[in-house]
Design a protein around this motif. Sequence first.
Motif, mmCIF file in Angstrom:
data_model
loop_
_atom_site.group_PDB
_atom_site.id
_atom_site.type_symbol
_atom_site.label_atom_id
_atom_site.label_comp_id
_atom_site.label_asym_id
_atom_site.label_seq_id
_atom_site.Cartn_x
_atom_site.Cartn_y
_atom_site.Cartn_z
ATOM 1 N N LYS A 1 0.627 -1.181 0.091
ATOM 2 C CA LYS A 1 0.059 -0.012 -0.050
ATOM 3 C C LYS A 1 0.864 1.177 0.109
ATOM 4 O O LYS A 1 0.548 2.149 -0.525
ATOM 5 C CB LYS A 1 -0.957 0.051 1.171
ATOM 6 C CG LYS A 1 -1.885 1.326 1.122
ATOM 7 C CD LYS A 1 -2.829 0.929 2.300
ATOM 8 C CE LYS A 1 -3.992 2.103 2.412
ATOM 9 N NZ LYS A 1 -4.846 1.871 3.360
ATOM 10 N N TYR A 2 1.901 1.094 0.573
ATOM 11 C CA TYR A 2 2.803 2.480 0.786
ATOM 12 C C TYR A 2 3.458 2.660 -0.498
ATOM 13 O O TYR A 2 3.464 3.878 -0.821
ATOM 14 C CB TYR A 2 4.020 2.098 1.651
ATOM 15 C CG TYR A 2 5.204 3.100 1.632
ATOM 16 C CD1 TYR A 2 5.223 4.345 2.254
ATOM 17 C CD2 TYR A 2 6.422 2.790 1.002
ATOM 18 C CE1 TYR A 2 6.198 5.132 2.500
ATOM 19 C CE2 TYR A 2 7.487 3.449 0.891
ATOM 20 C CZ TYR A 2 7.396 4.880 1.710
ATOM 21 O OH TYR A 2 8.290 5.800 1.472
ATOM 22 N N HIS A 3 3.942 1.580 -1.215
ATOM 23 C CA HIS A 3 4.688 1.794 -2.752
ATOM 24 C C HIS A 3 3.550 2.321 -3.527
ATOM 25 O O HIS A 3 3.753 3.252 -4.371
ATOM 26 C CB HIS A 3 5.079 0.491 -3.188
ATOM 27 C CG HIS A 3 6.400 0.323 -2.352
ATOM 28 N ND1 HIS A 3 7.599 0.810 -2.597
ATOM 29 C CD2 HIS A 3 6.684 -0.693 -1.484
ATOM 30 C CE1 HIS A 3 8.594 0.506 -2.025
ATOM 31 N NE2 HIS A 3 8.195 -0.506 -1.044
ATOM 32 N N LEU A 4 2.331 1.701 -3.442
ATOM 33 C CA LEU A 4 1.179 1.966 -4.463
ATOM 34 C C LEU A 4 0.859 3.526 -4.221
ATOM 35 O O LEU A 4 0.538 4.269 -5.352
ATOM 36 C CB LEU A 4 -0.194 0.969 -4.274
ATOM 37 C CG LEU A 4 0.212 -0.197 -4.851
ATOM 38 C CD1 LEU A 4 -1.113 -1.293 -4.412
ATOM 39 C CD2 LEU A 4 0.333 -0.258 -6.323
ATOM 40 N N GLN A 5 0.697 3.898 -3.092
ATOM 41 C CA GLN A 5 0.161 5.349 -2.744
ATOM 42 C C GLN A 5 1.288 6.483 -3.099
ATOM 43 O O GLN A 5 1.003 7.454 -3.854
ATOM 44 C CB GLN A 5 -0.074 5.424 -1.269
ATOM 45 C CG GLN A 5 -1.362 4.865 -1.114
ATOM 46 C CD GLN A 5 -2.029 5.262 0.355
ATOM 47 O OE1 GLN A 5 -1.337 5.623 1.446
ATOM 48 N NE2 GLN A 5 -3.271 5.006 0.775
ATOM 49 N N LYS A 6 2.635 5.978 -2.886
ATOM 50 C CA LYS A 6 3.896 6.872 -3.163
ATOM 51 C C LYS A 6 3.901 7.116 -4.524
ATOM 52 O O LYS A 6 4.132 7.889 -5.223
ATOM 53 C CB LYS A 6 5.030 6.218 -2.573
ATOM 54 C CG LYS A 6 6.447 6.852 -2.949
ATOM 55 C CD LYS A 6 7.360 6.591 -2.084
ATOM 56 C CE LYS A 6 8.792 7.407 -2.507
ATOM 57 N NZ LYS A 6 8.544 8.837 -2.250
ATOM 58 N N MET A 7 3.760 5.893 -5.404
ATOM 59 C CA MET A 7 3.800 5.920 -6.928
ATOM 60 C C MET A 7 2.445 6.573 -7.601
ATOM 61 O O MET A 7 2.727 7.651 -8.507
ATOM 62 C CB MET A 7 3.816 4.370 -7.468
ATOM 63 C CG MET A 7 5.117 3.664 -7.497
ATOM 64 S SD MET A 7 5.445 2.174 -8.438
ATOM 65 C CE MET A 7 4.289 1.140 -7.202
ATOM 66 N N ALA A 8 1.321 6.371 -6.937
ATOM 67 C CA ALA A 8 0.313 7.306 -7.291
ATOM 68 C C ALA A 8 0.247 8.798 -7.192
ATOM 69 O O ALA A 8 0.318 9.694 -7.743
ATOM 70 C CB ALA A 8 -1.204 6.749 -6.637
ATOM 71 N N ALA A 9 1.052 9.199 -5.997
ATOM 72 C CA ALA A 9 1.192 10.433 -5.556
ATOM 73 C C ALA A 9 2.232 11.208 -6.511
ATOM 74 O O ALA A 9 2.326 12.497 -6.739
ATOM 75 C CB ALA A 9 1.818 10.724 -4.115
ATOM 76 N N GLU A 10 3.262 10.352 -6.895
ATOM 77 C CA GLU A 10 4.443 10.850 -7.992
ATOM 78 C C GLU A 10 3.602 10.823 -9.279
ATOM 79 O O GLU A 10 4.510 10.962 -10.003
ATOM 80 C CB GLU A 10 5.526 9.844 -7.926
ATOM 81 C CG GLU A 10 6.067 10.270 -6.507
ATOM 82 C CD GLU A 10 7.075 9.077 -6.261
ATOM 83 O OE1 GLU A 10 7.527 8.360 -7.096
ATOM 84 O OE2 GLU A 10 8.271 9.057 -5.234
ATOM 85 N N GLY A 11 2.675 10.475 -9.562
ATOM 86 C CA GLY A 11 2.043 10.293 -11.128
ATOM 87 C C GLY A 11 2.472 9.209 -11.967
ATOM 88 O O GLY A 11 2.564 9.226 -13.155
ATOM 89 N N VAL A 12 3.012 8.109 -11.303
ATOM 90 C CA VAL A 12 3.431 7.006 -11.928
ATOM 91 C C VAL A 12 2.340 6.012 -12.237
ATOM 92 O O VAL A 12 2.328 5.358 -13.528
ATOM 93 C CB VAL A 12 4.566 6.245 -11.142
ATOM 94 C CG1 VAL A 12 5.165 4.919 -11.892
ATOM 95 C CG2 VAL A 12 5.914 7.026 -10.883
ATOM 96 N N ILE A 13 1.480 5.992 -11.459
ATOM 97 C CA ILE A 13 0.330 5.055 -11.508
ATOM 98 C C ILE A 13 -0.883 5.957 -11.100
ATOM 99 O O ILE A 13 -0.847 6.695 -10.625
ATOM 100 C CB ILE A 13 0.502 3.793 -10.916
ATOM 101 C CG1 ILE A 13 0.612 4.125 -9.467
ATOM 102 C CG2 ILE A 13 1.469 2.851 -11.449
ATOM 103 C CD1 ILE A 13 0.563 2.734 -8.625
ATOM 104 N N ILE A 14 -2.169 5.447 -11.869
ATOM 105 C CA ILE A 14 -3.382 6.021 -11.557
ATOM 106 C C ILE A 14 -4.454 4.944 -11.176
ATOM 107 O O ILE A 14 -4.529 3.792 -12.039
ATOM 108 C CB ILE A 14 -3.914 7.001 -12.307
ATOM 109 C CG1 ILE A 14 -4.850 7.690 -12.003
ATOM 110 C CG2 ILE A 14 -4.276 6.272 -13.601
ATOM 111 C CD1 ILE A 14 -5.445 8.724 -12.975
#
Length: 237
Positions: A210-223
Amino acid sequence: MQEIRNAIKAYELLDKLNPNNIDDLLKAHLTMEIGLIDDAGHFRSGGVGVASGEEIIHYAPPVHLVPQLMKELFEWLNNTEEHPFDKELYISHYEFEFIHPFSDGNGRTGRLWQTLILTYWRPVFKNLPIENIVYKYQKEYYNAIAISGGEIGCTPFIEFILGVIDETLALESSSPSSTRDKILEQIRNNPKITRNELASILGIPPDGVKYHLQKMAAEGVIIRHGTARNGYWAIIS
């Protein structure tokens, strides 16, 4: 989740924090605990203990001793010529957990400081998932705290943490791809993959995923498109 959002922001501060500065420790705790506890960024004002389940395994020193104990700890950190591993084991874990300077968030803040100390020595430690391995062996972590002290000193705790670091390094060196890369690879193969499925495949806790998913979402890597149950992930960049 507030706790995870705070942790992301706290780890983003690593390049700006000085591991020898007590004011930076308070800043890190404020970032880690803001919105979760009323006294974020301040030493505790009451007595606390370390619990494993319903059992109290360690009663922290009286509150009036906390400022002086932390001052002495950071004075040692500033003046010691010990190896960074010894610094990390001594301040970020055993002594830090023994003093338990905050009303809550001691474990999270202590492990952040562990990463900071080791990163100052070797930048590779900045992205190592040590927190995930500690989570994996949480019962053993608390047991090591419980049995340390007295005549045997902090040896059990130090041996446990060295084992955690060793396992973390082994996991990272066994594959050229990072946890982040592995998550992206799984999303490419199955955009509807769940957090629990990712955790099972990668061998890390769901909260770590969850930490990695939220971090990548916040960085605009995934949505994320759609709901948590029926939606899917899309890779942006």
